[in-house]
Design a protein around this motif. Structure first.
Motif, PDB file in Angstrom:
ATOM      1  N   PRO A 140       8.356 -35.159  -0.791  1.00  0.00           N
ATOM      2  CA  PRO A 140       7.724 -33.946  -1.312  1.00  0.00           C
ATOM      3  C   PRO A 140       8.747 -32.977  -1.902  1.00  0.00           C
ATOM      4  N   HIS A 141       8.333 -32.206  -2.913  1.00  0.00           N
ATOM      5  CA  HIS A 141       9.168 -31.096  -3.389  1.00  0.00           C
ATOM      6  C   HIS A 141       8.320 -29.824  -3.377  1.00  0.00           C
ATOM      7  N   ILE A 142       8.915 -28.715  -3.800  1.00  0.00           N
ATOM      8  CA  ILE A 142       8.201 -27.442  -3.612  1.00  0.00           C
ATOM      9  C   ILE A 142       6.956 -27.319  -4.491  1.00  0.00           C
TER      10      ILE A 142
ATOM     11  N   PRO B 166      -4.362 -32.166  -4.545  1.00  0.00           N
ATOM     12  CA  PRO B 166      -4.283 -33.501  -5.136  1.00  0.00           C
ATOM     13  C   PRO B 166      -3.711 -34.435  -4.060  1.00  0.00           C
ATOM     14  N   ILE B 167      -3.930 -35.727  -4.213  1.00  0.00           N
ATOM     15  CA  ILE B 167      -3.215 -36.630  -3.300  1.00  0.00           C
ATOM     16  C   ILE B 167      -1.889 -36.977  -3.981  1.00  0.00           C
ATOM     17  N   PHE B 168      -0.841 -36.973  -3.190  1.00  0.00           N
ATOM     18  CA  PHE B 168       0.520 -37.003  -3.732  1.00  0.00           C
ATOM     19  C   PHE B 168       1.010 -38.433  -3.918  1.00  0.00           C
ATOM     20  N   TYR B 169       1.688 -38.684  -5.032  1.00  0.00           N
ATOM     21  CA  TYR B 169       2.244 -40.014  -5.257  1.00  0.00           C
ATOM     22  C   TYR B 169       3.241 -40.345  -4.154  1.00  0.00           C
TER      23      TYR B 169
ATOM     24  N   ASP C 117      -0.638 -30.337 -15.114  1.00  0.00           N
ATOM     25  CA  ASP C 117      -0.350 -31.661 -15.665  1.00  0.00           C
ATOM     26  C   ASP C 117      -1.461 -32.668 -15.391  1.00  0.00           C
ATOM     27  N   ILE C 118      -2.310 -32.373 -14.409  1.00  0.00           N
ATOM     28  CA  ILE C 118      -3.368 -33.331 -14.097  1.00  0.00           C
ATOM     29  C   ILE C 118      -4.762 -32.729 -14.343  1.00  0.00           C
ATOM     30  N   LEU C 119      -4.774 -31.749 -15.236  1.00  0.00           N
ATOM     31  CA  LEU C 119      -6.041 -31.087 -15.550  1.00  0.00           C
ATOM     32  C   LEU C 119      -7.012 -32.024 -16.262  1.00  0.00           C
TER      33      LEU C 119
HETATM   34  N1  MSP Z   1      -1.222 -38.558  -7.593  1.00  0.00           N
HETATM   35  C1  MSP Z   1      -1.525 -37.606  -8.597  1.00  0.00           C
HETATM   36  C2  MSP Z   1      -2.719 -36.765  -8.204  1.00  0.00           C
HETATM   37  C3  MSP Z   1      -3.966 -37.530  -7.918  1.00  0.00           C
HETATM   38  S1  MSP Z   1      -5.248 -36.479  -7.385  1.00  0.00           S
HETATM   39  C4  MSP Z   1      -6.604 -37.402  -7.443  1.00  0.00           C
HETATM   40  C5  MSP Z   1      -0.322 -36.685  -8.808  1.00  0.00           C
HETATM   41  N2  MSP Z   1       0.545 -36.623  -7.822  1.00  0.00           N
HETATM   42  S2  MSP Z   1       1.917 -35.783  -7.855  1.00  0.00           S
HETATM   43  O1  MSP Z   1       2.545 -36.061  -6.607  1.00  0.00           O
HETATM   44  O2  MSP Z   1       2.667 -36.115  -9.027  1.00  0.00           O
HETATM   45  O3  MSP Z   1       1.547 -34.280  -8.008  1.00  0.00           O
HETATM   46  C6  MSP Z   1       0.799 -33.617  -7.039  1.00  0.00           C
HETATM   47  C7  MSP Z   1       0.670 -32.148  -7.358  1.00  0.00           C
HETATM   48  O4  MSP Z   1       1.943 -31.530  -7.414  1.00  0.00           O
HETATM   49  C8  MSP Z   1       0.003 -31.884  -8.706  1.00  0.00           C
HETATM   50  O5  MSP Z   1      -0.935 -30.840  -8.586  1.00  0.00           O
HETATM   51  C9  MSP Z   1       1.144 -31.426  -9.565  1.00  0.00           C
HETATM   52  O6  MSP Z   1       0.748 -30.554 -10.577  1.00  0.00           O
HETATM   53  C10 MSP Z   1       1.990 -30.702  -8.549  1.00  0.00           C
HETATM   54  N3  MSP Z   1       3.337 -30.527  -9.035  1.00  0.00           N
HETATM   55  C11 MSP Z   1       4.246 -31.473  -9.373  1.00  0.00           C
HETATM   56  N4  MSP Z   1       5.350 -30.848  -9.873  1.00  0.00           N
HETATM   57  C12 MSP Z   1       5.175 -29.514  -9.876  1.00  0.00           C
HETATM   58  C13 MSP Z   1       5.970 -28.397 -10.109  1.00  0.00           C
HETATM   59  N5  MSP Z   1       7.193 -28.492 -10.573  1.00  0.00           N
HETATM   60  N6  MSP Z   1       5.455 -27.184  -9.833  1.00  0.00           N
HETATM   61  C14 MSP Z   1       4.209 -27.028  -9.283  1.00  0.00           C
HETATM   62  N7  MSP Z   1       3.450 -28.058  -9.025  1.00  0.00           N
HETATM   63  C15 MSP Z   1       3.799 -29.293  -9.515  1.00  0.00           C
HETATM   64  O7  MSP Z   1      -0.241 -36.045  -9.845  1.00  0.00           O
END
Ligand code: MSP
Length: 574
Positions: free
Chosen positions: A40-42, A32-35, A290-292
């Motif tokens: 970043p976290h694990i 996924p692209i990250f917010y 969560d983004i399924l």
């Molecule tokens: N920006 C959206 C994704 C858009 S993709 C077109 C997003 N970003 S996020 O930063 O919130 O999450 C990115 C990824 O990290 C997602 O796959 C999310 O499920 C994963 N995780 C976020 N928290 C998590 C945990 N605690 N454990 C495992 N993965 C989790 O959603």
């Protein structure tokens, strides 16, 4: 019945069975692209490592060309609010956080080939073109929309996904049942996407592609969603409320909904709208549970509406909790992956997350577990085996020793040896396990069960240690010709096993695997999976490694980790 196959892989099961796993063709793997609203976290790293391991695995199989895309999701209310809270502007916040993600993923050896920032002009152009395709297909209309909006999820939620709670002042409020975040009533003029028209096409897509969403429980979940209400989707926001985003082409009073913007990254990564043809729809998206809904309902429907096919597969994983609790900033238990890589090494942490992470269910992270898994499997079992089988005292010539067929005769059944050789029934079992390992690992990688692949490898490593221990080669007398034959054979078999493990572990622990294979003098062109052969001398065929000088001894394969008494995560002791 003992029948270690000579070639450890069939030609290509995907091609043979038409299962369309994409191993024989081009494939875009994506994280996924990250917010870009926080570091970043694990959990983020886990999403990326799963995709990276699959991408590396494909490369080793010599499958067709592959790309691995990642990046940062930079628009929307969430980012706008985070920037305001941090006293900075959205572009400045995104620049900094996007840089952190890029750095962390690079440090974690995530071998991405594309890094898309949604603020990049090439991406924004792709989004405008995609919007145009939706509009031209008649999939959009303007309507007045009102509903409960959850900013952290960037989503309007139906009543069925809401729960009641109390806010900081103790007042009753509505929250998202899934995330617990407060929702706010929002009413505005929006562009709407005719999602409701796609119920049947989506069902058909899933019915025709039973592996489109994996693992199975998530596939079932999506089918259930398609039984429920499927209202049209609001796909824009008033620009006066949300200036931080891409304007709707031809209507500067509206901003494109951040999820439409973000999902299009998978297309812009492969050159949409001009160059995506050779790649799309050969895409496998790794996403958290969560983004399924966004990936398995909205995205395929949007693609179909724009005249494109849905992605081949959506690979779903669950979440990491920390000592049983959800990770959250307010609990102060967010685990920083950079700290973890410093403490456990890059490979140690990659191994832990991929070995212990089970996509079907949430997994718990805590320090003692990382130390235990990594020390026992990487340092002691794998590293110890290499150390013992290459030690100068046992292998003074520092070469890959010869295999003796008289010590380890080829039989179709151990009972047929009539006591000729020196190998025991368990030794033959070891051969069967290792010979079948690459195929088992292949099946697990294709089934998105990397943790099971690692479990099988760990079991084989344990079996090989027992083999070594059982025969106590250090007690054999090198001066006695018959004992020497057996001693060399034990070492030969052990090193062959290690070579198979090193080869198979490359997608997960690339640095450690490289060190292991280099010590065994396995050349870069000999590290692929398609030509992997185990113990050819057992079949009376030549072994290219036999007699070869071993590589340089660069010290312990993996240093044991310290059992630190305390670990600090965020602001709390873990
Ligand atoms: N920006 C959206 C994704 C858009 S993709 C077109 C997003 N970003 S996020 O930063 O919130 O999450 C990115 C990824 O990290 C997602 O796959 C999310 O499920 C994963 N995780 C976020 N928290 C998590 C945990 N605690 N454990 C495992 N993965 C989790 O959603």
């Amino acid at each position: 019945m003992l029948r270690p196959p000579r070639r450890l892989f069939p030609p290509n099961r995907a091609a043979a069975t038409g299962t369309g796993t994409g191993l024989d063709r081009r494939l875009l793997l994506s994280t996924p692209i990250f917010y870009a609203n926080g570091p970043p976290h694990i959990g983020h790293l886990y999403s990326a490592l799963l995709a990276d391991a699959l991408h590396r695995y494909r490369g080793l199989r010599g499958a067709g060309p592959g790309r691995l895309s990642t990046g940062t999701d930079e628009h929307g209310l969430k980012i706008q609010q985070a920037a305001a809270a941090a006293g900075t502007s959205p572009p400045e916040l995104c620049e900094r956080i996007s840089g952190l993600f890029r750095q962390t993923l690079t440090q974690a050896a995530v071998s991405f080939t594309e890094f898309t920032r949604t603020s990049q002009p090439r991406h924004q152009r792709a989004v405008r073109r995609f919007w145009g395709a939706l509009r031209d297909a008649g999939a959009l209309y303007k309507g007045s929309y009102e509903g409960w909006y959850c900013t952290p999820e960037e989503s309007f939620l139906p009543e069925s996904q809401l729960a009641e709670s109390r806010d900081a002042q103790g007042r009753l409020c509505k929250v998202s049942a899934e995330s617990g975040h407060q929702v706010h009533w929002t009413k505005e003029e929006n562009y709407m996407f005719r999602l409701s028209a796609f119920r049947d096409p989506l069902r058909e897509w899933l019915r025709d592609n039973p592996r489109a969403v994996s693992p199975e429980p998530f596939y079932q979940r999506v089918l259930l969603w398609l039984e429920e209400d499927l209202p049209d989707l609001s796909v824009s926001r008033e620009r006066s409320r949300l200036p931080w985003g891409i304007p709707v082409p031809g209507d500067p009073t509206q901003t494109i909904y951040v999820w439409v913007d973000a999902l299009v990254n998978y297309l812009s990564a492969v050159g949409y709208p001009e160059e995506h043809g050779g790649w799309w729809p050969a895409a496998h998206h790794v996403v958290g549970k969560d983004i399924l809904r966004f990936h398995a309902v909205y995205w395929p429907a949007l693609l179909m509406a724009a005249g494109l096919a849905p992605p081949q597969r959506v690979l779903v994983h669950s979440h990491w909790t920390v000592r049983g609790q959800k990770m959250s900033k307010s609990l102060g238990n967010v685990v920083d992956p950079v700290g973890c890589m410093g403490r456990y090494t890059v490979d140690g942490f990659r191994y832990f997350l991929l070995r212990q992470g089970v996509p079907e269910r949430d997994c718990d992270y805590y320090h003692e577990k990382v130390v235990k898994v990594v020390n026992s499997e990487l340092a002691d079992a794998l590293g110890g085996l290499l150390n013992r089988s290459t030690a100068p005292s046992i292998n003074p010539s520092n070469t890959f020793p010869p295999f003796s067929q008289s010590c380890f005769p080829k039989v179709s059944d151990y009972r047929e040896t009539g006591g000729r050789g020196r190998a025991s029934a368990e030794d033959y079992e070891l051969l069967v396990s290792v010979a079948s390992l690459p195929l088992r690992v292949a099946t697990y990688f294709e089934g998105f069960q990397i943790y099971k692949a690692l479990e099988c490898i760990a079991l084989c490593v344990r079996q090989t240690n027992s083999f070594f221990q059982r025969h106590q080669p250090w007690k054999l007398n090198r001066q006695d010709p018959s004992e020497k034959l057996w001693l060399d054979t034990i070492l030969h078999v052990t090193l062959e096993c290690l070579r198979v493990y090193g080869t198979l572990l490359q997608p997960v622990v690339p640095h450690t695997a490289d060190k292991l294979l280099s010590r065994l003098a396995v050349q870069p062109q000999e590290r692929g999976l398609s030509g992997l052969v185990f113990l050819p001398r057992y079949h009376g065929e030549p072994c290219p490694f036999e007699g070869r000088g071993l590589g340089e001894d660069s010290g312990l394969l993996f240093h044991r980790l310290e059992k630190a008494k305390h670990q600090w995560v965020g602001s709390r002791e873990l």
